[in-house]
Design a protein around this motif. Structure first.
Motif, PDB file in Angstrom:
ATOM      1  N   GLN A 139      11.170  13.780 -10.486  1.00  0.00           N
ATOM      2  CA  GLN A 139       9.875  13.049  -9.749  1.00  0.00           C
ATOM      3  C   GLN A 139      10.740  11.922  -9.322  1.00  0.00           C
ATOM      4  OE1 GLN A 139       6.036  13.173 -11.388  1.00  0.00           O
ATOM      5  NE2 GLN A 139       5.749  15.313 -10.220  1.00  0.00           N
ATOM      6  N   THR A 140      10.310  10.607  -8.506  1.00  0.00           N
ATOM      7  CA  THR A 140      10.023   9.947  -7.982  1.00  0.00           C
ATOM      8  C   THR A 140       9.625   8.362  -7.868  1.00  0.00           C
ATOM      9  OG1 THR A 140      12.315  10.127  -7.553  1.00  0.00           O
ATOM     10  CG2 THR A 140      11.386   8.070  -7.041  1.00  0.00           C
ATOM     11  N   ILE A 141       8.046   7.930  -9.045  1.00  0.00           N
ATOM     12  CA  ILE A 141       7.461   7.444  -8.654  1.00  0.00           C
ATOM     13  C   ILE A 141       7.993   5.949  -8.107  1.00  0.00           C
ATOM     14  CG2 ILE A 141       5.356   6.264  -9.743  1.00  0.00           C
ATOM     15  CD1 ILE A 141       5.436   7.897 -12.014  1.00  0.00           C
ATOM     16  N   ALA A 142       7.260   5.692  -6.500  1.00  0.00           N
ATOM     17  CA  ALA A 142       8.253   4.903  -5.734  1.00  0.00           C
ATOM     18  C   ALA A 142       6.693   3.446  -5.520  1.00  0.00           C
ATOM     19  CB  ALA A 142       8.175   5.113  -4.417  1.00  0.00           C
ATOM     20  N   LEU A 143       5.054   4.604  -5.764  1.00  0.00           N
ATOM     21  CA  LEU A 143       4.067   3.087  -6.997  1.00  0.00           C
ATOM     22  C   LEU A 143       3.935   3.680  -7.600  1.00  0.00           C
ATOM     23  CD1 LEU A 143       3.188   2.336  -2.209  1.00  0.00           C
ATOM     24  CD2 LEU A 143       4.747   1.117  -3.564  1.00  0.00           C
ATOM     25  N   ARG A 144       3.431   2.612  -7.692  1.00  0.00           N
ATOM     26  CA  ARG A 144       2.843   3.006  -9.099  1.00  0.00           C
ATOM     27  C   ARG A 144       1.063   3.032  -9.742  1.00  0.00           C
ATOM     28  NH1 ARG A 144       6.205   4.463 -13.928  1.00  0.00           N
ATOM     29  NH2 ARG A 144       8.054   4.369 -13.084  1.00  0.00           N
ATOM     30  N   ASP A 145       1.079   1.644  -9.237  1.00  0.00           N
ATOM     31  CA  ASP A 145      -0.683   1.566  -9.424  1.00  0.00           C
ATOM     32  C   ASP A 145      -1.315   0.265  -8.133  1.00  0.00           C
ATOM     33  OD1 ASP A 145      -3.793   1.169  -9.875  1.00  0.00           O
ATOM     34  OD2 ASP A 145      -3.642   0.425 -11.303  1.00  0.00           O
ATOM     35  N   VAL A 146      -0.974   0.593  -6.976  1.00  0.00           N
ATOM     36  CA  VAL A 146      -1.393  -0.562  -6.079  1.00  0.00           C
ATOM     37  C   VAL A 146      -2.233  -0.757  -5.749  1.00  0.00           C
ATOM     38  CG1 VAL A 146      -0.142  -1.522  -3.612  1.00  0.00           C
ATOM     39  CG2 VAL A 146       1.350  -0.828  -5.331  1.00  0.00           C
ATOM     40  N   ASP A 147      -2.569  -1.987  -5.550  1.00  0.00           N
ATOM     41  CA  ASP A 147      -3.826  -2.432  -5.508  1.00  0.00           C
ATOM     42  C   ASP A 147      -4.482  -3.837  -5.024  1.00  0.00           C
ATOM     43  OD1 ASP A 147      -6.617  -1.071  -6.959  1.00  0.00           O
ATOM     44  OD2 ASP A 147      -7.276  -3.431  -6.425  1.00  0.00           O
ATOM     45  N   PHE A 148      -4.649  -4.294  -3.549  1.00  0.00           N
ATOM     46  CA  PHE A 148      -4.757  -5.066  -2.708  1.00  0.00           C
ATOM     47  C   PHE A 148      -5.547  -4.857  -1.550  1.00  0.00           C
ATOM     48  CE2 PHE A 148      -1.191  -3.877  -0.245  1.00  0.00           C
ATOM     49  CZ  PHE A 148      -1.403  -3.950   0.538  1.00  0.00           C
ATOM     50  N   SER A 149      -6.318  -6.671  -0.570  1.00  0.00           N
ATOM     51  CA  SER A 149      -6.930  -6.036   0.105  1.00  0.00           C
ATOM     52  C   SER A 149      -6.160  -7.199   1.009  1.00  0.00           C
ATOM     53  CB  SER A 149      -8.131  -6.626  -0.435  1.00  0.00           C
ATOM     54  OG  SER A 149      -8.837  -7.554  -1.031  1.00  0.00           O
ATOM     55  N   LEU A 150      -6.840  -7.474   2.396  1.00  0.00           N
ATOM     56  CA  LEU A 150      -6.304  -8.340   3.246  1.00  0.00           C
ATOM     57  C   LEU A 150      -7.608  -8.428   4.694  1.00  0.00           C
ATOM     58  CD1 LEU A 150      -4.043  -9.342   4.351  1.00  0.00           C
ATOM     59  CD2 LEU A 150      -3.686  -7.360   5.993  1.00  0.00           C
ATOM     60  N   ASP A 151      -7.421  -9.211   4.490  1.00  0.00           N
ATOM     61  CA  ASP A 151      -8.683  -9.695   5.402  1.00  0.00           C
ATOM     62  C   ASP A 151      -8.701  -9.929   6.768  1.00  0.00           C
ATOM     63  OD1 ASP A 151     -11.188 -10.200   3.583  1.00  0.00           O
ATOM     64  OD2 ASP A 151     -10.867 -12.542   3.075  1.00  0.00           O
ATOM     65  N   LYS A 152      -9.142  -9.958   8.063  1.00  0.00           N
ATOM     66  CA  LYS A 152      -9.160 -10.048   9.372  1.00  0.00           C
ATOM     67  C   LYS A 152      -8.420 -11.646   9.392  1.00  0.00           C
ATOM     68  CE  LYS A 152     -10.510  -9.575  14.059  1.00  0.00           C
ATOM     69  NZ  LYS A 152      -9.935  -8.825  14.454  1.00  0.00           N
ATOM     70  N   GLY A 153      -7.199 -11.546   9.679  1.00  0.00           N
ATOM     71  CA  GLY A 153      -6.502 -12.954  10.435  1.00  0.00           C
ATOM     72  C   GLY A 153      -6.188 -13.649   9.783  1.00  0.00           C
ATOM     73  N   GLU A 154      -6.370 -13.237   8.911  1.00  0.00           N
ATOM     74  CA  GLU A 154      -4.376 -13.215   6.887  1.00  0.00           C
ATOM     75  C   GLU A 154      -3.614 -13.173   7.858  1.00  0.00           C
ATOM     76  OE1 GLU A 154      -5.406 -13.411   2.852  1.00  0.00           O
ATOM     77  OE2 GLU A 154      -6.625 -11.505   3.319  1.00  0.00           O
ATOM     78  N   TYR A 155      -2.534 -13.417   7.322  1.00  0.00           N
ATOM     79  CA  TYR A 155      -1.055 -13.629   7.598  1.00  0.00           C
ATOM     80  C   TYR A 155       0.082 -13.723   6.390  1.00  0.00           C
ATOM     81  CZ  TYR A 155       4.006 -14.899   8.532  1.00  0.00           C
ATOM     82  OH  TYR A 155       5.607 -14.862   9.614  1.00  0.00           O
ATOM     83  N   VAL A 156      -0.109 -12.217   5.897  1.00  0.00           N
ATOM     84  CA  VAL A 156       0.577 -12.275   3.928  1.00  0.00           C
ATOM     85  C   VAL A 156       1.847 -11.886   4.757  1.00  0.00           C
ATOM     86  CG1 VAL A 156       0.166 -10.381   2.518  1.00  0.00           C
ATOM     87  CG2 VAL A 156      -1.780 -11.559   3.308  1.00  0.00           C
ATOM     88  N   ALA A 157       2.874 -11.913   3.572  1.00  0.00           N
ATOM     89  CA  ALA A 157       4.122 -11.500   3.410  1.00  0.00           C
ATOM     90  C   ALA A 157       4.466 -10.185   1.654  1.00  0.00           C
ATOM     91  CB  ALA A 157       4.990 -12.751   3.467  1.00  0.00           C
ATOM     92  N   ILE A 158       4.992  -8.993   1.875  1.00  0.00           N
ATOM     93  CA  ILE A 158       5.250  -9.032   0.897  1.00  0.00           C
ATOM     94  C   ILE A 158       6.892  -9.194   0.200  1.00  0.00           C
ATOM     95  CG2 ILE A 158       5.583  -6.923  -0.085  1.00  0.00           C
ATOM     96  CD1 ILE A 158       3.451  -5.538   1.479  1.00  0.00           C
ATOM     97  N   MET A 159       6.859  -9.011  -0.775  1.00  0.00           N
ATOM     98  CA  MET A 159       8.076  -9.132  -1.155  1.00  0.00           C
ATOM     99  C   MET A 159       9.060  -8.575  -2.942  1.00  0.00           C
ATOM    100  SD  MET A 159       9.163 -13.695  -1.404  1.00  0.00           S
ATOM    101  CE  MET A 159      11.264 -13.276  -0.549  1.00  0.00           C
TER     102      MET A 159
END
Length: 246
Positions: free
Chosen positions: A18-38
């Motif tokens: 098994q390869t665990i690519a994501l373990r426990d990702v938790d976030f939210s995004l509101d309408k009109g936001e500009y978010v970057a993921i790094m």
């Protein structure tokens, strides 16, 4: 809340391993936001983007976009949901060389069986905004990389999606073209568009309002820009990346 990601885990099974690519990702995004993921290579950011784009499904947890549980969309409805709700901008543009730039942009509307008059009206709105009026009757191979990315952005926006997902949108561009695309993203966000961008570039991330840092399959840290200048925000992002790399 436009996007809600709750306790998402993604496991890839290959025989007994098994390869665990994501373990426990938790976030939210509101309408009109500009978010970057790094995050570093292998951190899980591309896997996360694929889940948000409905190209794959989470092993555990839930993702809701505009109130719709992505796991509950029927297989024969996924493509339609994707066309209606999500715009995509890719590093390698993903435009079709055998179609004119005009036809590349209008393709999502053609697939949605929209009337020609409606399609032309929508294109007439977008072309001046993106500065592509002179490019519409050319083909992708006849224009520069930065111009191809503008065509791709127009295609992402043409169906008026709820969110635009951008995967390394400046990764294949020179510094001048990159800056032009980032300025365009800023303008689109100011107009109310919701943007979520995966990037390795701190300069690109500094144009966002919030940056999420992913490491070992979890959201490790986040920064809000607030009233900081791009330069100051980029310094904070670089500091966070240095901590992340330890």
């Amino acid at each position: 809340m436009l996007l809600e990601v709750k306790h998402v885990k993604k496991i890839y099974q290959s025989g007994p391993s098994q390869t665990i690519a994501l373990r426990d990702v938790d976030f939210s995004l509101d309408k009109g936001e500009y978010v970057a993921i790094m995050g570093e290579s292998g951190s899980g950011k591309s896997t996360l983007l694929n889940l948000l784009a409905t190209f794959d499904q989470a092993s555990q947890g839930s993702i809701h976009l505009a109130g719709q549980d992505l796991a509950q969309i029927k297989a024969d409805k996924v493509a339609q949901f994707r066309r209606d709700m999500i715009g995509f901008v890719f590093q390698d543009f993903n435009v079709l060389d055998h179609l004119s730039n005009r036809d590349n942009i209008l393709l999502p509307l053609v697939l949605n069986n929209q009337k020609v008059a409606q399609m032309e009206a929508r294109l007439n709105e977008l072309a001046p905004l993106l500065g592509i009026e002179a490019l519409l009757d050319k083909y992708p191979y006849q224009v520069s990389g930065g111009q191809r990315q503008r065509i791709a952005i127009a295609r992402a926006l043409v169906a008026q999606p709820d969110i635009v997902l951008a995967d390394e949108p400046t990764g294949a561009l020179d510094s001048k073209s990159s800056r032009q695309i980032l300025d365009l993203f800023i303008r689109l966000n100011e107009m109310g568009h919701t943007l979520l961008m995966v990037t390795h570039s701190s300069a690109a991330a500094a144009t966002a309002n919030r940056v999420l840092f992913i490491k070992d399959g979890i959201i490790f840290h986040e920064l809000y820009r607030g009233q900081a200048t791009e330069a100051d925000f980029q310094d904070r992002i670089n500091h966070a990346l240095a901590v992340l790399a330890k």
